[in-house]
Design a protein around this motif. Sequence first.
Motif, PDB file in Angstrom:
ATOM      1  N   ALA A 355      58.400 -10.695 121.377  1.00  0.00           N
ATOM      2  CA  ALA A 355      59.219 -11.068 120.082  1.00  0.00           C
ATOM      3  C   ALA A 355      58.190 -11.176 118.562  1.00  0.00           C
ATOM      4  N   ASN A 356      57.077 -11.437 119.022  1.00  0.00           N
ATOM      5  CA  ASN A 356      56.071 -11.465 117.925  1.00  0.00           C
ATOM      6  C   ASN A 356      55.280 -10.033 117.793  1.00  0.00           C
ATOM      7  N   LEU A 357      55.277  -9.139 118.620  1.00  0.00           N
ATOM      8  CA  LEU A 357      54.802  -7.887 118.434  1.00  0.00           C
ATOM      9  C   LEU A 357      55.676  -6.449 118.196  1.00  0.00           C
ATOM     10  N   ILE A 358      56.801  -6.764 118.622  1.00  0.00           N
ATOM     11  CA  ILE A 358      57.953  -5.584 118.641  1.00  0.00           C
ATOM     12  C   ILE A 358      59.231  -5.901 117.798  1.00  0.00           C
ATOM     13  N   ASP A 359      59.636  -4.939 117.262  1.00  0.00           N
ATOM     14  CA  ASP A 359      60.695  -5.010 116.530  1.00  0.00           C
ATOM     15  C   ASP A 359      61.688  -4.246 117.273  1.00  0.00           C
ATOM     16  N   GLY A 360      62.855  -5.015 117.590  1.00  0.00           N
ATOM     17  CA  GLY A 360      64.070  -4.605 118.309  1.00  0.00           C
ATOM     18  C   GLY A 360      63.722  -4.926 119.805  1.00  0.00           C
ATOM     19  N   PRO A 361      64.592  -4.053 120.650  1.00  0.00           N
ATOM     20  CA  PRO A 361      64.406  -4.151 122.041  1.00  0.00           C
ATOM     21  C   PRO A 361      62.996  -4.024 122.479  1.00  0.00           C
ATOM     22  N   ALA A 362      62.451  -4.640 123.747  1.00  0.00           N
ATOM     23  CA  ALA A 362      61.363  -4.428 124.273  1.00  0.00           C
ATOM     24  C   ALA A 362      61.432  -4.483 125.821  1.00  0.00           C
ATOM     25  N   THR A 363      60.663  -3.908 126.656  1.00  0.00           N
ATOM     26  CA  THR A 363      60.563  -3.698 127.772  1.00  0.00           C
ATOM     27  C   THR A 363      59.168  -4.248 128.482  1.00  0.00           C
ATOM     28  N   VAL A 364      59.276  -5.056 129.470  1.00  0.00           N
ATOM     29  CA  VAL A 364      58.061  -5.475 130.123  1.00  0.00           C
ATOM     30  C   VAL A 364      57.675  -4.914 131.499  1.00  0.00           C
ATOM     31  N   SER A 365      56.676  -3.968 131.699  1.00  0.00           N
ATOM     32  CA  SER A 365      56.067  -3.799 132.910  1.00  0.00           C
ATOM     33  C   SER A 365      55.061  -4.716 133.393  1.00  0.00           C
ATOM     34  N   PHE A 366      55.549  -5.212 134.434  1.00  0.00           N
ATOM     35  CA  PHE A 366      54.830  -6.433 134.893  1.00  0.00           C
ATOM     36  C   PHE A 366      54.207  -6.327 136.356  1.00  0.00           C
ATOM     37  N   ALA A 367      52.893  -6.693 136.399  1.00  0.00           N
ATOM     38  CA  ALA A 367      52.168  -6.438 137.678  1.00  0.00           C
ATOM     39  C   ALA A 367      51.508  -7.677 138.175  1.00  0.00           C
ATOM     40  N   VAL A 368      51.512  -8.078 139.467  1.00  0.00           N
ATOM     41  CA  VAL A 368      50.864  -9.460 139.901  1.00  0.00           C
ATOM     42  C   VAL A 368      49.912  -9.149 141.066  1.00  0.00           C
ATOM     43  N   HIS A 369      48.691  -9.725 140.928  1.00  0.00           N
ATOM     44  CA  HIS A 369      47.972  -9.160 142.343  1.00  0.00           C
ATOM     45  C   HIS A 369      47.255 -10.729 142.782  1.00  0.00           C
ATOM     46  N   TYR A 370      47.385 -10.767 144.153  1.00  0.00           N
ATOM     47  CA  TYR A 370      46.655 -11.907 144.755  1.00  0.00           C
ATOM     48  C   TYR A 370      45.443 -11.465 145.634  1.00  0.00           C
ATOM     49  N   ARG A 371      44.320 -11.895 145.412  1.00  0.00           N
ATOM     50  CA  ARG A 371      43.243 -11.327 146.524  1.00  0.00           C
ATOM     51  C   ARG A 371      42.367 -12.768 146.847  1.00  0.00           C
ATOM     52  N   GLY A 372      42.031 -12.535 148.177  1.00  0.00           N
ATOM     53  CA  GLY A 372      41.396 -13.787 148.803  1.00  0.00           C
ATOM     54  C   GLY A 372      42.466 -14.475 149.770  1.00  0.00           C
ATOM     55  N   LEU A 373      43.542 -14.035 150.234  1.00  0.00           N
ATOM     56  CA  LEU A 373      44.577 -14.534 150.839  1.00  0.00           C
ATOM     57  C   LEU A 373      44.172 -14.876 152.442  1.00  0.00           C
ATOM     58  N   ALA A 374      43.478 -14.121 153.094  1.00  0.00           N
ATOM     59  CA  ALA A 374      43.496 -13.908 154.473  1.00  0.00           C
ATOM     60  C   ALA A 374      42.934 -15.496 154.736  1.00  0.00           C
ATOM     61  N   GLY A 375      43.624 -16.056 155.937  1.00  0.00           N
ATOM     62  CA  GLY A 375      43.163 -17.420 156.381  1.00  0.00           C
ATOM     63  C   GLY A 375      43.727 -18.452 155.862  1.00  0.00           C
ATOM     64  N   ARG A 376      44.339 -18.160 154.532  1.00  0.00           N
ATOM     65  CA  ARG A 376      44.961 -19.331 153.949  1.00  0.00           C
ATOM     66  C   ARG A 376      46.134 -19.648 154.637  1.00  0.00           C
ATOM     67  N   SER A 377      46.570 -21.236 154.705  1.00  0.00           N
ATOM     68  CA  SER A 377      47.675 -21.694 155.292  1.00  0.00           C
ATOM     69  C   SER A 377      48.737 -21.979 153.969  1.00  0.00           C
ATOM     70  N   LEU A 378      50.120 -21.668 154.221  1.00  0.00           N
ATOM     71  CA  LEU A 378      50.899 -22.192 153.138  1.00  0.00           C
ATOM     72  C   LEU A 378      51.137 -23.659 153.309  1.00  0.00           C
TER      73      LEU A 378
END
Length: 450
Positions: A355-378
């Motif tokens: 809303a602060n950077l773009i005039d009009g419609p905007a699209t968000v391409s989004f990436a999420v990465h988790y590292r160091g998961l092995a051995g962790r318990s939920l």
Amino acid sequence: MPIQLSPERLADLLIDPRESLDLEIKNWLDLRNDNDAKAIFAKAALALANHGGGFILLGLTETESGCVEAEGRPASLDGYTQDVINGIVQNYSDPAFHCAVHIVARGDDRLFPVVVVPGDHRSPVRAKRAGPHGNIVQDNAIYVRKPGPRSEVPTSGQDWDALLARCLANRRDEMLDQIRDLISGAVPAAALPAAPAKLDQWIEQCLARWDALVANLPADAPERCPHGFHYFAYELSGDLRAIPPGQLPALLQRSVARHTGWPPFWFPTRRGIEPYPIDGVVECWLGGDTEPGTFGQRDAAHSDFWRISPEGYAFLLRGYQEDGLEQRPPATLFDVTLPVWRAGEVLLHAEKLAANLIDGPATVSFAVHYRGLAGRSLTSVTGDRLLFDGHVARQDAITMRTTVEAASVAPNLPEIIHPLLAPLYGLFDFFDLPMVLVNEELGKMRKGNF
């Protein structure tokens, strides 16, 4: 059922606090015996409620070098109970609302009251009485937060538009929540994914920059997240505005989506951790704190590294909050609610930045990465989610992506986040992320109930 709150999330508020539109700092107000003090507190609470919620920290005062404890600490904190606080709110507010009150330890183990003011009101909150002698609070007045920051009555059409738009949005969210109770699993239609090449290049540049910053730290330094980390990155597409470099800091401060005590892309102002321009972007690394006596003392969860480009790119890297728990060794736990909160916060940040950077419609391409998961318990760190033991991750890393219209983020946040994060939870022995958990946790986050 009362909401179980994480002490760690509350303690985040007391780490280098600064007054902002959603955070008020007050000294040791005598809320039992001093009627002026009661009015001062009430005015702050009313303004924050109309602002969309926020926090009041008591017992502190701001100085040029940061927040310090105010003089006059009472012998007991019994004067800051939930009954005392909400009694004041009941006397001054129409409609009345309920504040959560917590006594939280700062880094030096000194205790301070933290008041969480809700902001999910469907109509403006007004003062139903005046303060002593007609001062401080005016009868029937409506207060909002303004830059400064300060609490004042609306004086412009822009002030009223913002207030009424917020109330209407809360009504809309309530309606959508009711619909979700009836119909679950509907995912909003996303725009066609943009080519990921530029976003991937941005991520590689940010990781290389972070690697360079932590290269000279010891291998086990918390600031380099030795037990793993997660990052969020996104690209905004649309008609970008030309933003002069001198206006970027204020724009980025306006874009912070503060729903927790430690928001993503927090824009600090203290020397040693303040953001700086580099290579045409704005960069901030809290792990490089140069304040005397602080370097090397941050944990991984509070050593954020972030970068934002005026070209519409953002990147945030953070360590695991679970690794800072005293009762369990690091790299063993993975909280069931934190990814939902973090993804929600960053997506809402993307919406505000768009809303602060773009005039009009905007699209968000989004990436999420988790590292160091092995051995962790939920697990449920706060204990408010019933989980059976045995959900352990064996895969160490995962990346997830989505593309959405920026305007669809706020009204469709649960429907965006559930399919985005489901593969992450599936790594923990096929754990099926419940849609109801996503709905409930995002509701708590957006109402400030953390």
